[in-house]
Design a protein around this motif. Sequence first.
Motif, PDB file in Angstrom:
ATOM      1  N   VAL A 122       0.859  -1.190   0.000  1.00  0.00           N
ATOM      2  CA  VAL A 122       0.000   0.000   0.000  1.00  0.00           C
ATOM      3  C   VAL A 122       0.890   1.233   0.000  1.00  0.00           C
ATOM      4  O   VAL A 122       1.794   1.358   0.841  1.00  0.00           O
ATOM      5  N   VAL A 123       0.625   2.146  -0.936  1.00  0.00           N
ATOM      6  CA  VAL A 123       1.415   3.375  -1.027  1.00  0.00           C
ATOM      7  C   VAL A 123       0.479   4.577  -1.032  1.00  0.00           C
ATOM      8  O   VAL A 123      -0.718   4.471  -1.368  1.00  0.00           O
ATOM      9  N   ALA A 124       1.025   5.714  -0.626  1.00  0.00           N
ATOM     10  CA  ALA A 124       0.231   6.941  -0.565  1.00  0.00           C
ATOM     11  C   ALA A 124       1.040   8.090  -1.145  1.00  0.00           C
ATOM     12  O   ALA A 124       2.265   8.171  -0.958  1.00  0.00           O
ATOM     13  N   TYR A 125       0.332   8.997  -1.846  1.00  0.00           N
ATOM     14  CA  TYR A 125       0.952  10.164  -2.460  1.00  0.00           C
ATOM     15  C   TYR A 125       0.071  11.397  -2.244  1.00  0.00           C
ATOM     16  O   TYR A 125      -1.139  11.282  -2.025  1.00  0.00           O
ATOM     17  N   SER A 126       0.687  12.549  -2.332  1.00  0.00           N
ATOM     18  CA  SER A 126      -0.091  13.784  -2.272  1.00  0.00           C
ATOM     19  C   SER A 126      -1.097  13.814  -3.416  1.00  0.00           C
ATOM     20  O   SER A 126      -0.818  13.363  -4.531  1.00  0.00           O
TER      21      SER A 126
ATOM     22  N   PRO B  84       4.864  13.896  -4.438  1.00  0.00           N
ATOM     23  CA  PRO B  84       5.475  13.617  -3.134  1.00  0.00           C
ATOM     24  C   PRO B  84       4.842  12.370  -2.497  1.00  0.00           C
ATOM     25  O   PRO B  84       3.617  12.261  -2.416  1.00  0.00           O
ATOM     26  N   GLU B  85       5.688  11.454  -2.058  1.00  0.00           N
ATOM     27  CA  GLU B  85       5.196  10.205  -1.458  1.00  0.00           C
ATOM     28  C   GLU B  85       5.157  10.332   0.058  1.00  0.00           C
ATOM     29  O   GLU B  85       6.062  10.903   0.676  1.00  0.00           O
ATOM     30  N   LEU B  86       4.086   9.782   0.663  1.00  0.00           N
ATOM     31  CA  LEU B  86       3.961   9.761   2.120  1.00  0.00           C
ATOM     32  C   LEU B  86       4.277   8.361   2.617  1.00  0.00           C
ATOM     33  O   LEU B  86       3.569   7.400   2.289  1.00  0.00           O
ATOM     34  N   PRO B  87       5.326   8.172   3.409  1.00  0.00           N
ATOM     35  CA  PRO B  87       5.647   6.833   3.923  1.00  0.00           C
ATOM     36  C   PRO B  87       4.564   6.364   4.889  1.00  0.00           C
ATOM     37  O   PRO B  87       4.022   7.153   5.660  1.00  0.00           O
TER      38      PRO B  87
ATOM     39  N   GLY C  54       6.099   9.323   8.560  1.00  0.00           N
ATOM     40  CA  GLY C  54       6.920  10.524   8.438  1.00  0.00           C
ATOM     41  C   GLY C  54       6.197  11.533   7.581  1.00  0.00           C
ATOM     42  O   GLY C  54       4.969  11.474   7.426  1.00  0.00           O
ATOM     43  N   ASN C  55       6.947  12.449   7.012  1.00  0.00           N
ATOM     44  CA  ASN C  55       6.364  13.470   6.158  1.00  0.00           C
ATOM     45  C   ASN C  55       6.601  13.107   4.697  1.00  0.00           C
ATOM     46  O   ASN C  55       7.235  12.101   4.381  1.00  0.00           O
ATOM     47  N   PHE C  56       6.105  13.952   3.801  1.00  0.00           N
ATOM     48  CA  PHE C  56       6.239  13.700   2.381  1.00  0.00           C
ATOM     49  C   PHE C  56       7.713  13.691   1.951  1.00  0.00           C
ATOM     50  O   PHE C  56       8.571  14.312   2.586  1.00  0.00           O
ATOM     51  N   SER C  57       7.946  13.039   0.838  1.00  0.00           N
ATOM     52  CA  SER C  57       9.307  12.961   0.305  1.00  0.00           C
ATOM     53  C   SER C  57       9.761  14.272  -0.337  1.00  0.00           C
ATOM     54  O   SER C  57      10.956  14.447  -0.604  1.00  0.00           O
ATOM     55  N   GLY C  58       8.839  15.197  -0.566  1.00  0.00           N
ATOM     56  CA  GLY C  58       9.169  16.486  -1.158  1.00  0.00           C
ATOM     57  C   GLY C  58       8.056  17.474  -0.898  1.00  0.00           C
ATOM     58  O   GLY C  58       7.020  17.130  -0.321  1.00  0.00           O
ATOM     59  N   PRO C  59       8.235  18.735  -1.295  1.00  0.00           N
ATOM     60  CA  PRO C  59       7.208  19.752  -1.062  1.00  0.00           C
ATOM     61  C   PRO C  59       5.946  19.462  -1.852  1.00  0.00           C
ATOM     62  O   PRO C  59       5.987  18.990  -2.984  1.00  0.00           O
ATOM     63  N   VAL C  60       4.806  19.759  -1.246  1.00  0.00           N
ATOM     64  CA  VAL C  60       3.507  19.510  -1.856  1.00  0.00           C
ATOM     65  C   VAL C  60       3.096  20.716  -2.692  1.00  0.00           C
ATOM     66  O   VAL C  60       3.378  21.855  -2.337  1.00  0.00           O
ATOM     67  N   GLY C  61       2.406  20.458  -3.811  1.00  0.00           N
ATOM     68  CA  GLY C  61       1.839  21.538  -4.599  1.00  0.00           C
ATOM     69  C   GLY C  61       2.537  21.734  -5.922  1.00  0.00           C
ATOM     70  O   GLY C  61       3.467  20.997  -6.284  1.00  0.00           O
ATOM     71  N   PRO C  62       2.094  22.754  -6.663  1.00  0.00           N
ATOM     72  CA  PRO C  62       2.682  23.021  -7.977  1.00  0.00           C
ATOM     73  C   PRO C  62       4.127  23.471  -7.856  1.00  0.00           C
ATOM     74  O   PRO C  62       4.567  23.941  -6.810  1.00  0.00           O
ATOM     75  N   SER C  63       4.839  23.355  -8.938  1.00  0.00           N
ATOM     76  CA  SER C  63       6.254  23.722  -8.936  1.00  0.00           C
ATOM     77  C   SER C  63       6.421  25.229  -9.053  1.00  0.00           C
ATOM     78  O   SER C  63       5.691  25.903  -9.769  1.00  0.00           O
TER      79      SER C  63
ATOM     80  N   SER D 217       9.818  28.414  -8.485  1.00  0.00           N
ATOM     81  CA  SER D 217      11.269  28.566  -8.511  1.00  0.00           C
ATOM     82  C   SER D 217      11.907  28.014  -7.244  1.00  0.00           C
ATOM     83  O   SER D 217      11.537  28.372  -6.135  1.00  0.00           O
ATOM     84  N   GLY D 218      12.846  27.100  -7.419  1.00  0.00           N
ATOM     85  CA  GLY D 218      13.579  26.551  -6.281  1.00  0.00           C
ATOM     86  C   GLY D 218      12.876  25.442  -5.535  1.00  0.00           C
ATOM     87  O   GLY D 218      13.358  25.009  -4.495  1.00  0.00           O
ATOM     88  N   VAL D 219      11.732  24.946  -6.036  1.00  0.00           N
ATOM     89  CA  VAL D 219      10.968  23.954  -5.287  1.00  0.00           C
ATOM     90  C   VAL D 219      11.758  22.658  -5.100  1.00  0.00           C
ATOM     91  O   VAL D 219      11.611  21.981  -4.086  1.00  0.00           O
ATOM     92  N   ARG D 220      12.620  22.324  -6.051  1.00  0.00           N
ATOM     93  CA  ARG D 220      13.351  21.063  -5.935  1.00  0.00           C
ATOM     94  C   ARG D 220      14.407  21.090  -4.843  1.00  0.00           C
ATOM     95  O   ARG D 220      14.959  20.071  -4.466  1.00  0.00           O
ATOM     96  N   ARG D 221      14.691  22.289  -4.320  1.00  0.00           N
ATOM     97  CA  ARG D 221      15.699  22.391  -3.254  1.00  0.00           C
ATOM     98  C   ARG D 221      15.056  22.342  -1.869  1.00  0.00           C
ATOM     99  O   ARG D 221      15.756  22.355  -0.873  1.00  0.00           O
ATOM    100  N   ASN D 222      13.717  22.289  -1.801  1.00  0.00           N
ATOM    101  CA  ASN D 222      13.023  22.314  -0.517  1.00  0.00           C
ATOM    102  C   ASN D 222      12.565  20.927  -0.110  1.00  0.00           C
ATOM    103  O   ASN D 222      12.533  19.995  -0.917  1.00  0.00           O
ATOM    104  N   GLU D 223      12.197  20.803   1.131  1.00  0.00           N
ATOM    105  CA  GLU D 223      11.642  19.570   1.663  1.00  0.00           C
ATOM    106  C   GLU D 223      10.368  19.878   2.434  1.00  0.00           C
ATOM    107  O   GLU D 223      10.200  20.973   2.965  1.00  0.00           O
ATOM    108  N   ALA D 224       9.467  18.906   2.490  1.00  0.00           N
ATOM    109  CA  ALA D 224       8.239  19.093   3.253  1.00  0.00           C
ATOM    110  C   ALA D 224       8.546  19.140   4.747  1.00  0.00           C
ATOM    111  O   ALA D 224       9.435  18.425   5.232  1.00  0.00           O
ATOM    112  N   ARG D 225       7.828  20.001   5.466  1.00  0.00           N
ATOM    113  CA  ARG D 225       8.040  20.141   6.910  1.00  0.00           C
ATOM    114  C   ARG D 225       6.713  20.015   7.627  1.00  0.00           C
ATOM    115  O   ARG D 225       5.683  20.453   7.142  1.00  0.00           O
ATOM    116  N   SER D 226       6.741  19.436   8.818  1.00  0.00           N
ATOM    117  CA  SER D 226       5.518  19.281   9.620  1.00  0.00           C
ATOM    118  C   SER D 226       5.228  20.589  10.343  1.00  0.00           C
ATOM    119  O   SER D 226       6.146  21.343  10.672  1.00  0.00           O
TER     120      SER D 226
END
Length: 317
Positions: free
Chosen positions: A223-227, A281-284, A297-306, A308-317
């Motif tokens: 079973v897997v989950a994604y944004s 973004p995948e949710l473990p 845990g939290n998502f594997s990456g930032p949620v939402g549309p792309s 500037s610079g989104v690939r350098r960020n991480e999702a935070r609780s």
Amino acid sequence: MSRLKAFLIAAVVLLLGRRGSQPDEDAQRTLQPKAPERRAENLVLLLLGAITACAVAFIVFFAIDRLGHQTQWLGLALGAAFALLALACIVIARRLVVTEELEEPYPRDHPDEVETIDELVEESGSRFTRKRLVTLAGAGALGTLGLAALTPALSLGPAFDTSALTKTPWRRGRRLVDESGRPIAATDIEAETFYTAYPEGADRELIGSPIVVVRIGPGAAGVVAYSKICTHAGCAVALYRKPTFPDTEPRPALVCPCHYSSFDPARNGKVIFGPAGRPLPELPLETDGEGNLRAAGNFSGPVGPSWSGVRRNEARS
């Protein structure tokens, strides 16, 4: 002098006021002096005050998120402000600006045009008795109206600190629930079926709240989950494509129906078709003692549309 020319002179008189010193009464005038129009001047001041009030109302209506029929109120306030501004200019042009029709041959050279225009602007405002007050009221009305026009730009999001865009309500141990608030067990997730889940006890309206849950293999590990928010333009991922035609659709995919971005749930949400520029973004996940699904845990990456610079960020609780 045409009405258009009178209207333009009215705008100049309103914004700049009287320039220079008072003209010599004995000097030859381009326009004949007219009696002051106190009532028209009062009407202009009243209209400028109403413009300011409508512009302020627009800003207030925009700030109140839970206002009923907010869009209609916004349109009414801004539309009334512009209508009153047009009415104020009409009153100035027709009642306060001195106008005359002067017929003279059109000269080939124009050495004195600048001086003539200055004299026209100066003499056209002779009916004003409180020009400084009108000028201040006009500047206040136009300034407030400009602020009202810029107010919607605040909806574009934070201008400098974009860290709020990476926050989500998910954290380790938070249970997955369905639309009715019922916990979702791993055994509830059937193959080739699309499920929407939310974080228990969190605001479901947050962009990071909704997720899609699918089964790609046996047991809880399958079973897997994604944004649920597409990484292209922020639309909702609302389709689960099954490989009906293996030649063109070789793998199951999560699909955004707006622009048909497709993501592979078996390969960490990888983009396999469409304009999306990064994976979902995948949710473990993990299971508790009762077999219910919980976030690991939290998502594997930032949620939402792309952006500037989104690939350098991480999702935070």
